[in-house]
Motif scaffolding. Structure first.
Motif, PDB file in Angstrom:
ATOM      1  N   TRP A 326       0.831  -1.289   0.117  1.00 39.90           N
ATOM      2  CA  TRP A 326      -0.105  -0.205   0.112  1.00 39.90           C
ATOM      3  C   TRP A 326       0.921   1.317   0.069  1.00 39.90           C
ATOM      4  O   TRP A 326       0.228   2.329  -0.268  1.00 39.90           O
ATOM      5  CB  TRP A 326      -0.963   0.031   1.074  1.00 39.90           C
ATOM      6  N   SER A 327       2.082   1.019   0.228  1.00 42.16           N
ATOM      7  CA  SER A 327       3.179   2.341   0.117  1.00 42.16           C
ATOM      8  C   SER A 327       3.568   2.361  -1.145  1.00 42.16           C
ATOM      9  O   SER A 327       4.642   3.531  -1.291  1.00 42.16           O
ATOM     10  CB  SER A 327       4.192   2.019   1.281  1.00 42.16           C
ATOM     11  N   ASP A 328       3.324   1.800  -2.089  1.00 45.81           N
ATOM     12  CA  ASP A 328       3.929   1.866  -3.350  1.00 45.81           C
ATOM     13  C   ASP A 328       2.894   2.413  -4.440  1.00 45.81           C
ATOM     14  O   ASP A 328       1.898   2.115  -4.567  1.00 45.81           O
ATOM     15  CB  ASP A 328       4.287   0.364  -3.805  1.00 45.81           C
ATOM     16  N   ASP A 329       3.460   3.637  -5.224  1.00 49.23           N
ATOM     17  CA  ASP A 329       2.914   4.003  -6.186  1.00 49.23           C
ATOM     18  C   ASP A 329       3.728   3.365  -7.427  1.00 49.23           C
ATOM     19  O   ASP A 329       4.627   2.590  -7.241  1.00 49.23           O
ATOM     20  CB  ASP A 329       3.066   5.593  -6.326  1.00 49.23           C
ATOM     21  N   GLY A 330       3.800   4.209  -8.515  1.00 51.96           N
ATOM     22  CA  GLY A 330       4.774   3.682  -9.552  1.00 51.96           C
ATOM     23  C   GLY A 330       4.107   4.043 -11.204  1.00 51.96           C
ATOM     24  O   GLY A 330       3.248   4.693 -11.083  1.00 51.96           O
ATOM     25  N   SER A 350       8.359   3.941  -3.841  1.00 53.15           N
ATOM     26  CA  SER A 350       7.870   3.654  -2.455  1.00 53.15           C
ATOM     27  C   SER A 350       7.865   4.918  -1.476  1.00 53.15           C
ATOM     28  O   SER A 350       8.832   5.552  -1.173  1.00 53.15           O
ATOM     29  CB  SER A 350       8.595   2.568  -1.939  1.00 53.15           C
ATOM     30  N   ILE A 351       7.068   5.255  -0.914  1.00 51.43           N
ATOM     31  CA  ILE A 351       6.781   6.407   0.029  1.00 51.43           C
ATOM     32  C   ILE A 351       7.515   6.377   1.425  1.00 51.43           C
ATOM     33  O   ILE A 351       7.827   7.229   1.937  1.00 51.43           O
ATOM     34  CB  ILE A 351       5.279   7.055   0.257  1.00 51.43           C
ATOM     35  N   ASP A 352       7.796   5.144   1.787  1.00 51.84           N
ATOM     36  CA  ASP A 352       8.569   4.727   2.862  1.00 51.84           C
ATOM     37  C   ASP A 352       9.963   4.383   2.993  1.00 51.84           C
ATOM     38  O   ASP A 352      10.804   3.991   3.575  1.00 51.84           O
ATOM     39  CB  ASP A 352       7.754   3.376   3.475  1.00 51.84           C
ATOM     40  N   ASP A 353      10.471   4.921   1.679  1.00 55.40           N
ATOM     41  CA  ASP A 353      12.013   5.003   1.045  1.00 55.40           C
ATOM     42  C   ASP A 353      12.399   6.505   1.069  1.00 55.40           C
ATOM     43  O   ASP A 353      12.397   7.050   0.010  1.00 55.40           O
ATOM     44  CB  ASP A 353      12.191   4.238   0.020  1.00 55.40           C
ATOM     45  N   THR A 354      12.730   6.851   2.166  1.00 54.56           N
ATOM     46  CA  THR A 354      12.978   8.226   2.233  1.00 54.56           C
ATOM     47  C   THR A 354      14.726   8.746   2.449  1.00 54.56           C
ATOM     48  O   THR A 354      15.445   7.780   2.491  1.00 54.56           O
ATOM     49  CB  THR A 354      12.481   9.021   3.477  1.00 54.56           C
ATOM     50  N   SER A 355      15.081   9.880   2.301  1.00 54.90           N
ATOM     51  CA  SER A 355      16.318  10.224   2.468  1.00 54.90           C
ATOM     52  C   SER A 355      16.924   9.898   3.648  1.00 54.90           C
ATOM     53  O   SER A 355      18.212   9.890   4.026  1.00 54.90           O
ATOM     54  CB  SER A 355      16.806  11.539   1.996  1.00 54.90           C
ATOM     55  N   THR A 356      16.253   9.899   4.890  1.00 56.20           N
ATOM     56  CA  THR A 356      16.472   9.559   5.832  1.00 56.20           C
ATOM     57  C   THR A 356      16.341   7.918   6.379  1.00 56.20           C
ATOM     58  O   THR A 356      17.075   7.386   7.569  1.00 56.20           O
ATOM     59  CB  THR A 356      15.961  10.298   7.000  1.00 56.20           C
ATOM     60  N   LYS A 365      10.254  -3.373  -3.840  1.00 56.90           N
ATOM     61  CA  LYS A 365      10.370  -1.910  -3.300  1.00 56.90           C
ATOM     62  C   LYS A 365      11.443  -1.035  -4.039  1.00 56.90           C
ATOM     63  O   LYS A 365      12.626  -1.742  -4.144  1.00 56.90           O
ATOM     64  CB  LYS A 365      10.660  -1.922  -1.744  1.00 56.90           C
ATOM     65  N   SER A 366      10.912   0.120  -4.283  1.00 55.79           N
ATOM     66  CA  SER A 366      11.843   0.975  -5.133  1.00 55.79           C
ATOM     67  C   SER A 366      12.718   0.420  -6.323  1.00 55.79           C
ATOM     68  O   SER A 366      13.859   0.488  -6.341  1.00 55.79           O
ATOM     69  CB  SER A 366      12.830   1.625  -4.179  1.00 55.79           C
ATOM     70  N   GLU A 367      11.880  -0.580  -7.168  1.00 61.11           N
ATOM     71  CA  GLU A 367      12.620  -1.391  -8.004  1.00 61.11           C
ATOM     72  C   GLU A 367      12.027  -0.727  -9.620  1.00 61.11           C
ATOM     73  O   GLU A 367      10.989  -0.349  -9.631  1.00 61.11           O
ATOM     74  CB  GLU A 367      12.488  -2.771  -7.942  1.00 61.11           C
ATOM     75  N   SER A 386      15.954   6.170  -6.369  1.00 56.92           N
ATOM     76  CA  SER A 386      15.338   7.699  -6.063  1.00 56.92           C
ATOM     77  C   SER A 386      14.453   7.823  -4.949  1.00 56.92           C
ATOM     78  O   SER A 386      13.693   6.843  -4.951  1.00 56.92           O
ATOM     79  CB  SER A 386      14.581   7.812  -7.408  1.00 56.92           C
ATOM     80  N   ARG A 387      14.850   8.735  -4.257  1.00 54.05           N
ATOM     81  CA  ARG A 387      14.379   8.560  -2.642  1.00 54.05           C
ATOM     82  C   ARG A 387      13.287   9.777  -2.725  1.00 54.05           C
ATOM     83  O   ARG A 387      13.567  10.604  -3.173  1.00 54.05           O
ATOM     84  CB  ARG A 387      15.290   8.370  -1.744  1.00 54.05           C
ATOM     85  N   ASN A 388      12.584   9.591  -1.555  1.00 51.75           N
ATOM     86  CA  ASN A 388      11.343  10.786  -1.256  1.00 51.75           C
ATOM     87  C   ASN A 388      10.526  10.751  -2.484  1.00 51.75           C
ATOM     88  O   ASN A 388      10.246  11.934  -2.903  1.00 51.75           O
ATOM     89  CB  ASN A 388      12.195  12.008  -1.058  1.00 51.75           C
ATOM     90  N   VAL A 389      10.218   9.715  -3.109  1.00 51.03           N
ATOM     91  CA  VAL A 389       8.994   9.788  -4.007  1.00 51.03           C
ATOM     92  C   VAL A 389       7.969   8.953  -3.726  1.00 51.03           C
ATOM     93  O   VAL A 389       7.990   8.016  -2.783  1.00 51.03           O
ATOM     94  CB  VAL A 389       9.659   8.993  -5.566  1.00 51.03           C
TER      95      VAL A 389
END
Length: 452
Positions: A326-330, A350-356, A365-367, A386-389
């Motif tokens: 549910w945290s994945d757009d694309g 993935s909105i839960d993959d941030t710069s921090t 995830k983020s693939e 790419s993070r914070n997307v």
């Protein structure tokens, strides 16, 4: 340009074993690895969790420092092999630290020319091998793009006119004046079929079908009420598809030169992110999200009538390709022609993959990966890093594949999220997919084509 942000009606929690990459390499080994990277193809075909490495030579950053603007980061024109999936990635541009992404890749294939040598970046037709700009072209409208059958021709709309610019000599000529203003199709999917003969155009606020070869405007029109959605043709040129909250298909009768204005509602389970595919089984599909009752990506038959009152039937009549979170757009970009036309490229944002924080890792995830819509085979290609997307739109990967499925480009900030303001920053990267090319020549239309 259309956008869709998930509403998280439900949550799912997945506990995955995290595999850590360890080890250190010297600066000499790092330089050797960077220099030895060559375009090639590799992938994993499983559905396990494969987190990116935290250690050199290519640590997931931040908290590491393998970032744009930092010593040792990939310079423009250089390649590296993804340390998890093995595929070669080439950095094409050096936008950093400028604002924005300098490009606008999306599902539509016509940001590539027909032979896959050029891709448009910052309004310039860029050779993806040399990174040289062959010609600046008009990109003022989101529906502008290369001619599917002429590697030298860039098509764009100006008022009531459809025009073309030749990359070789810069000549700008009229293809046809339709007499009334040509509106936007949404800028998401292709306006022409894979041969460049049939077009969908917004002519005076209504979608019409035009046969460029015979200069015939088909009977039948559909009002453009898509709002933030899109309209486009299937690669085989047999259907107009309109995507809003409801996905509608309209059969095109080429014998009768008519657009059937009685549509088929075939999907209502998510937003408008997706792309069209004319597969080798003779059917037409939309590859898109299911985000109503589950997090998943589906292959949807655009000809099967559905109803909003029977949501389970929409799922059971179609094929799930991948479970997502549910945290994945694309975004999606499917192959329109050739031996690879059963494949669709997909990136997850993935909105839960941030710069921090990477958060809890999970499959896909983020693939960037590709899926075969007939066999269900999945090939996992790269972490786009790419993070914070998707909160930073210019950092969204927006995967974009060429006409025969041999190359793809994507945007990424590679963790450098402190630039670019609210839009974010992104550079353009190339994936050589290692797929079989259809041939060395794009399809050709008859020589009697008007204005050709």
């Amino acid at each position: 340009m259309c956008r869709y942000i998930f509403s998280f009606r439900k949550k799912s929690f997945v506990i995955n074993k995290i595999f850590c990459h360890a080890g250190r390499v010297t600066a000499v080994l790092f330089a050797a690895l960077l220099a030895s990277a060559r375009p090639g193809f590799a992938s994993l075909n499983d559905s396990a969790s494969h987190p990116p490495p935290s250690s050199a030579p290519y640590p997931y950053s931040p908290p590491g420092n393998w970032l744009p603007g930092q010593p040792g980061f990939l310079p423009a024109g250089q390649s590296y092999n993804d340390p998890v999936f093995g595929n070669a990635i080439t950095r094409l541009t050096n936008v950093y630290p400028a604002t924005g992404d300098g490009s606008n890749p999306y599902a539509k294939n016509d940001y590539w020319n027909s032979d896959g040598t050029l891709h448009v970046f910052e309004g310039g037709a860029m050779n993806v091998k040399t990174r040289a700009i062959a010609r600046n072209v008009p990109t003022n409208a989101g529906d502008a793009g290369f001619d599917p059958a002429n590697a030298d021709a860039w098509l764009y709309v100006s008022g009531s006119q459809l025009r073309q610019v030749l990359i070789s000599n810069g000549s700008d000529s009229l293809i046809k004046n339709f007499g009334v203003t040509l509106g936007s199709l949404g800028g998401s999917v292709d306006k022409a079929d894979r041969t460049g003969r049939y077009f969908v155009l917004d002519i005076g606020g209504a979608y019409r079908i035009w046969d460029r070869q015979t200069d015939t405007l088909y009977s039948g029109s559909i009002a453009n009420n898509t709002g933030g959605g899109w309209a486009g043709l299937t690669p085989d040129g047999n259907y107009l598809v309109i995507a809003t909250n409801l996905k509608m298909s309209y059969r095109i009768d080429h014998a009768a030169k008519a657009l059937n204005t009685t549509g088929t509602m075939f999907w209502s389970l998510c937003g408008d992110h997706g792309d069209l595919l004319s597969a080798s089984d003779g059917k037409n599909y939309l590859v898109t999200f299911e985000c109503h009752s589950e997090g998943a990506i589906y292959r949807v038959d655009i000809t099967l009538p559905q109803s909003t009152g029977n949501l389970p039937k929409q799922r059971s009549d179609n094929r799930k390709l991948v479970d997502t979170d549910w945290s994945d757009d694309g975004h999606f970009s499917c192959v329109p022609r050739g031996p690879n036309r059963d494949w669709c490229l997909i990136d997850t944002e993935s909105i839960d993959d941030t710069s921090t924080s990477q958060g809890t890792w999970r499959p896909f995830k983020s693939e960037i990966f590709m899926a075969n819509v007939l066999t269900g085979e999945v090939r996992r290609l790269a972490h786009h890093r790419s993070r914070n997307v998707p909160s930073l739109y210019c950092s969204d990967p927006r995967i974009n594949v060429n006409w025969d499925g041999t190359q793809a480009v994507f945007m990424s900030n590679y963790g450098a999220t402190g630039v670019g303001g609210s839009c974010g920053y992104g550079d353009l990267y190339l994936l050589d997919l290692g797929m079989q090319a259809a041939d060395n020549n794009p399809p050709q239309r008859p020589k009697n084509l008007r204005t050709w």
